[in-house]
Design a protein around this motif. Structure first.
Motif, PDB file in Angstrom:
ATOM      1  N   LEU A 226       0.827  -1.202   0.000  1.00  0.00           N
ATOM      2  CA  LEU A 226       0.000   0.000   0.000  1.00  0.00           C
ATOM      3  C   LEU A 226       0.857   1.244   0.000  1.00  0.00           C
ATOM      4  CD1 LEU A 226      -2.480  -0.971   2.812  1.00  0.00           C
ATOM      5  CD2 LEU A 226      -2.853  -1.153   0.383  1.00  0.00           C
ATOM      6  N   LYS A 227       0.335   2.243  -0.662  1.00  0.00           N
ATOM      7  CA  LYS A 227       0.880   3.579  -0.529  1.00  0.00           C
ATOM      8  C   LYS A 227      -0.248   4.411   0.010  1.00  0.00           C
ATOM      9  CE  LYS A 227       4.769   5.223  -2.869  1.00  0.00           C
ATOM     10  NZ  LYS A 227       5.534   4.545  -3.856  1.00  0.00           N
ATOM     11  N   GLY A 228      -0.160   4.790   1.256  1.00  0.00           N
ATOM     12  CA  GLY A 228      -1.314   5.398   1.877  1.00  0.00           C
ATOM     13  C   GLY A 228      -2.398   4.354   1.934  1.00  0.00           C
ATOM     14  N   ARG A 565      -4.909  -2.472  -8.682  1.00  0.00           N
ATOM     15  CA  ARG A 565      -3.902  -1.421  -8.530  1.00  0.00           C
ATOM     16  C   ARG A 565      -4.535  -0.047  -8.613  1.00  0.00           C
ATOM     17  NH1 ARG A 565       1.869  -3.371 -10.809  1.00  0.00           N
ATOM     18  NH2 ARG A 565       1.652  -5.484 -10.028  1.00  0.00           N
ATOM     19  N   GLY A 566      -4.213   0.778  -7.637  1.00  0.00           N
ATOM     20  CA  GLY A 566      -4.719   2.138  -7.643  1.00  0.00           C
ATOM     21  C   GLY A 566      -6.010   2.325  -6.882  1.00  0.00           C
ATOM     22  N   TYR A 567      -6.634   1.230  -6.491  1.00  0.00           N
ATOM     23  CA  TYR A 567      -7.878   1.390  -5.734  1.00  0.00           C
ATOM     24  C   TYR A 567      -7.598   1.380  -4.245  1.00  0.00           C
ATOM     25  CZ  TYR A 567     -10.383   0.787 -10.063  1.00  0.00           C
ATOM     26  OH  TYR A 567     -10.853   0.964 -11.318  1.00  0.00           O
ATOM     27  N   LEU A 568      -8.644   1.683  -3.484  1.00  0.00           N
ATOM     28  CA  LEU A 568      -8.505   1.706  -2.032  1.00  0.00           C
ATOM     29  C   LEU A 568      -8.612   0.288  -1.465  1.00  0.00           C
ATOM     30  CD1 LEU A 568     -10.865   4.707  -1.322  1.00  0.00           C
ATOM     31  CD2 LEU A 568      -8.376   4.724  -1.345  1.00  0.00           C
ATOM     32  N   VAL A 569      -8.124   0.133  -0.260  1.00  0.00           N
ATOM     33  CA  VAL A 569      -8.190  -1.181   0.355  1.00  0.00           C
ATOM     34  C   VAL A 569      -9.632  -1.652   0.453  1.00  0.00           C
ATOM     35  CG1 VAL A 569      -7.618  -2.529   2.380  1.00  0.00           C
ATOM     36  CG2 VAL A 569      -6.162  -0.668   1.715  1.00  0.00           C
ATOM     37  N   SER A 570     -10.525  -0.719   0.784  1.00  0.00           N
ATOM     38  CA  SER A 570     -11.919  -1.143   0.962  1.00  0.00           C
ATOM     39  C   SER A 570     -12.538  -1.590  -0.358  1.00  0.00           C
ATOM     40  CB  SER A 570     -12.729  -0.013   1.563  1.00  0.00           C
ATOM     41  OG  SER A 570     -12.609   1.129   0.745  1.00  0.00           O
ATOM     42  N   ASP A 571     -11.968  -1.159  -1.484  1.00  0.00           N
ATOM     43  CA  ASP A 571     -12.492  -1.611  -2.771  1.00  0.00           C
ATOM     44  C   ASP A 571     -12.108  -3.054  -3.064  1.00  0.00           C
ATOM     45  OD1 ASP A 571     -13.707   0.745  -3.327  1.00  0.00           O
ATOM     46  OD2 ASP A 571     -11.954   1.599  -4.314  1.00  0.00           O
TER      47      ASP A 571
END
Ligand code: SF4
Ligand code: SF4
Lengths: 588, 176
Positions: A226-228, A565-571
């Motif tokens: 993760l990045k952020g 890639r590029g989505y949030l963890v919750s996604d």
């Protein structure tokens, strides 16, 4: 000769070792070293355009000089044509060039072949074990010299258990250094890019999601970089439910495998049964009575409704909508009750038989099903009122996990996932089986390839299922439900004790099983998750020489990294849901 | 304008709530499980049992077909001659390791004399899984309590039955 074989032979006269057309599938055997040119030709030549990699399988022939055979199943969606490419590999040098540069979907498939058969793929981006643990050092279980019971702990078949069992010796609590390093190693190329400058550091954060996470729909682990809160890389770790069904099947007769297929995708056992039984019947060249074909279609569609209801409930629950879950399970329950009346079980149905089905549709069951079909479309609208316009649902699904049509094909996706991206690929329409060719129905196709489209596709599919079932019920012909093939289908039970011939057939079939002709066949079937295929290699004995399951969930997970890639963890939770993965089928 | 109103009034949520409130007045379908139980259909594939004929004789003839048909090696049959009657066989021992059973019903399908039956019992959770290794007596007991109605002996039902469980005098003789 088949035009595809002809074209390949013309383009590569040296490389082609043999062609065949058994079971209407062009099969080309090529030299190992020319695999890549042939594959590129098949992919890029406009007349061929084999854009979809269905599966990769490996077969072990310990007696042969070239011990292993790697089998590629390619599919051209524009031309609706399948082709099988085979290549032989030596035992001393079990390497093949990887085709991941042509079809990205080959990544997971090649890893599986490496894991279970020990064939190495050169230039593969990430050749690690996939189903078995990474530190598994007992070899490759699908090789013929690997005992079914495993090499270490062996199953002892003792009915008089030792009551004075000794307590287990203390388990060493500390994980070995090697195990701790596993994921650090696999993420090595991305790790530690930002140099620390004292106070503020920018580096990736590794997060373990699963294996015990309720939203992973089973036991799946994903290691997220993760990045952020954005996902940089998602490394999928499967295999927690690996039971070695393919290996087990090598020791069972064809009929005995049917109950084991129930346990693959345990949410939709009927379609697993159907896919398997269809493969065996193709191998045997056995035709099924018409009534049986209709019944099969009906139960498969009932199962599709069940599967989609299950998916809808759990996906909504994952995203936070609880009510839908209760409502879908209410309808699911009704269908399960019908299954129970039909075959005595709710989930592990074991309803199909080679040559027909186990029990007939009684009139009251037909009436019950009709009633259900009258009510069910109303229930679908009910779910829609809760979701279709709800702003939370929309913001969680629209433009989330988008996959373009080209990528979806390249990754070998199938089922509602590929249809959500606008590719109208459905096995039921491409090569109709059962009664699908006889009734009217449409394939719903999405547009943008996001989660919302896949949601819409599945909702629409449920409506189509109702149409199919209704059409089948209206035309349900009379007649027998088992094929008339005394050397394959056991005689009716009443005759067994009365008629000597039936008696003998019964005994032979239940002790020896039947013997299909030697050969190999791949037969795809549309399951609620996607294309479920069984590749069966027969050596003429009563047990399959090799059985390979092409499981849609497994192939779909191969695209998870690309998609997330590029989505949030919750996604990511949405993504598990939108694939509709079932780990029992993924890990086999 | 309409869209704006829908946006600020959360109309889609209200519509959804309306649907939900409607369900307050529909009868509940939940069963209070341990107190209420479902009606199981006939042919339910539950716990396995061994059956007897109406005269109390065990049906099983020890033919081993169930053992051969079972995909998960649950069953072990030790068959033997009925003492003193060389044409009759029976299962001297009959073991089932129910921890392995997948309730597929293939053994019932395979048994030529319908000696095995699947009952409607499903509450078989135990504390010690070793107590799920059942022997013949236990299996017959389950059969006795689950199938109180027994079949007539096979030789009473059919005349020329091709079975090994019948004493010689009953086998129809060829007219000489
Ligand atoms: S139900 Fe299936 S698994 Fe159980 S004993 Fe019978 S054949 Fe074996
Ligand atoms: S239960 Fe049936 S199949 Fe099994 S040994 Fe007895 S008679 Fe044979």
């Amino acid at each position: 000769m088949h035009p595809v074989c002809e074209a390949v032979q013309k383009a590569f006269p040296e490389a082609v070792l043999g062609v065949s057309e058994a079971y209407q599938t062009p099969t080309i055997e090529v030299q190992r070293d020319s695999l890549i040119p042939v594959a590129t030709f098949l992919r890029e030549n406009g007349d061929m355009d084999f854009d979809h990699i269905t599966d990769i399988c490996s077969v072990d022939y310990p007696e042969d000089d070239e011990r292993f055979e790697v089998v590629y199943f390619l599919h051209s969606l524009p031309h609706r044509q399948r082709v099988v490419i085979k290549t032989k590999v030596l035992e001393d040098d079990p390497t093949v060039e990887s085709v991941t540069s042509i079809w990205q979907g080959a990544n997971f498939l090649e890893r599986e072949v490496y894991d279970l058969m020990g064939i190495r793929f050169q230039n593969h981006p990430d050749l690690r074990r996939i189903l078995l643990p990474e530190d598994y050092d007992e070899g490759h279980p699908l090789r013929k010299d690997f005992p079914t019971e495993g090499k270490g702990w062996r199953c002892s078949f003792d009915f008089f258990p030792d009551l004075a069992e000794q307590p287990r010796s203390e388990i060493d609590r500390d994980a070995a250094e090697r195990e701790r390093q596993v994921f650090a190693r696999s993420n090595g190329e991305n790790g530690h890019q930002g140099e620390s400058d004292g106070l503020q550091r920018e580096e990736e954060f590794l997060l373990n999601m699963g294996p015990q996470h309720p939203a992973t729909h089973g036991v799946l682990r994903v290691v997220l970089a993760l990045k952020g809160e954005r996902i940089v890389k998602a490394t999928v770790d499967t295999g927690y439910l690996h039971r070695g069904v393919e290996k087990l099947a090598e020791g069972l007769t064809y009929g005995q495998i049917i109950p084991h297929t129930d346990r693959l995708d345990y949410v939709c056992a009927m379609t697993n049964n159907y896919a398997y039984v269809r493969s065996v019947e193709t191998l045997l060249g056995l035709a099924v009575p018409e009534r049986s074909e209709y019944i099969r279609t009906i139960v498969a569609e009932m199962q599709r409704i069940i599967g989609h209801l299950f998916w809808l409930g759990t996906q909504a629950l994952d995203i936070g909508a609880m009510t839908v879950f209760f409502w879908t399970f209410r309808e699911r329950e009704e269908l399960l009750d019908m299954f129970e009346a039909l075959c005595g079980a709710r989930l592990t149905l074991n309803y199909f038989r080679v040559g027909g089905v186990d029990s007939d549709f009684e009139p009251d069951l037909v009436a019950r099903l009709s009633r259900f079909l009258d009510e069910f479309p109303g229930h679908i609208d009910e779910y829609d009122t809760l979701l279709a316009k709800n702003r939370i649902w929309l913001s969680r699904t629209k433009d989330v996990a988008v996959i373009s049509a080209e990528d979806a094909i390249n990754f070998g996706l199938t089922g509602p996932v590929i249809r959500g991206s606008g590719v109208a690929y459905d096995v039921r329409k491409f090569s109709p089986y059962g009664a699908y060719g006889e009734v009217e129905w449409d394939v719903p196709v999405g547009k943008y390839g996001d989660t919302y489209d896949r949601y819409w596709v599945r909702m629409e599919e449920m409506r189509q299922c109702c149409r199919i079932i209704r059409g089948c019920l209206d035309r349900l012909p009379d007649g027998p439900i088992m094929a008339d093939a005394p050397d394959i289908v056991p005689p009716p039970k009443e005759q067994v004790m009365r008629d000597m011939q039936s008696h003998i057939h019964h005994f032979i079939l239940f002790t020896h099983g039947f013997h299909p002709p030697a050969g190999a066949v791949y037969c795809p079937t549309e399951s609620p998750k996607g294309e479920l295929g069984f590749y069966i290699v027969s050596d003429g004995s009563a047990r399959p020489y090799r059985m390979k399951i092409r499981s849609p969930s497994f192939v779909h997970l191969g695209a998870l990294d690309h998609m997330s890639r590029g989505y949030l963890v919750s996604d990511l939770v949405t993504m598990f849901g939108t694939y509709d993965v079932v780990m029992g089928e993924c890990d086999r | 304008m309409k869209a704006f109103l829908e946006l600020v009034t959360f109309s889609e949520i209200l519509v959804g709530l309306k649907e939900t409130f409607k369900h307050l007045f529909t009868p509940s379908i939940t069963l209070q499980y341990p107190h209420e139980k479902r009606n199981l259909p006939n042919g339910y594939r539950g716990m396995l049992s061994l059956l007897r004929y109406s005269d109390g004789v065990e049906k099983c003839v020890g033919c081993d077909l169930c053992e051969a048909a079972c995909p998960s090696r649950v069953i072990t049959v030790v068959s033997a001659e009925v003492p003193g009657e060389p044409t009759k066989r029976y299962a001297k021992e009959f073991f089932m390791d129910m921890t392995r059973c997948i309730f597929c019903g293939l053994c019932v399908e395979a048994c030529p004399v319908d000696a095995l039956g699947m009952t409607k019992e499903y509450e078989w959770a135990v504390y010690d899984k070793r107590s799920l290794h059942l022997n013949k007596e236990q299996l017959l007991e389950i059969g006795d309590r689950a199938f109180p109605e027994r079949e007539r002996p096979v030789q009473d039902q059919y005349h020329n039955v091709a079975t090994f469980n019948i004493g010689l005098p009953q086998i129809p003789q060829k007219p000489s």
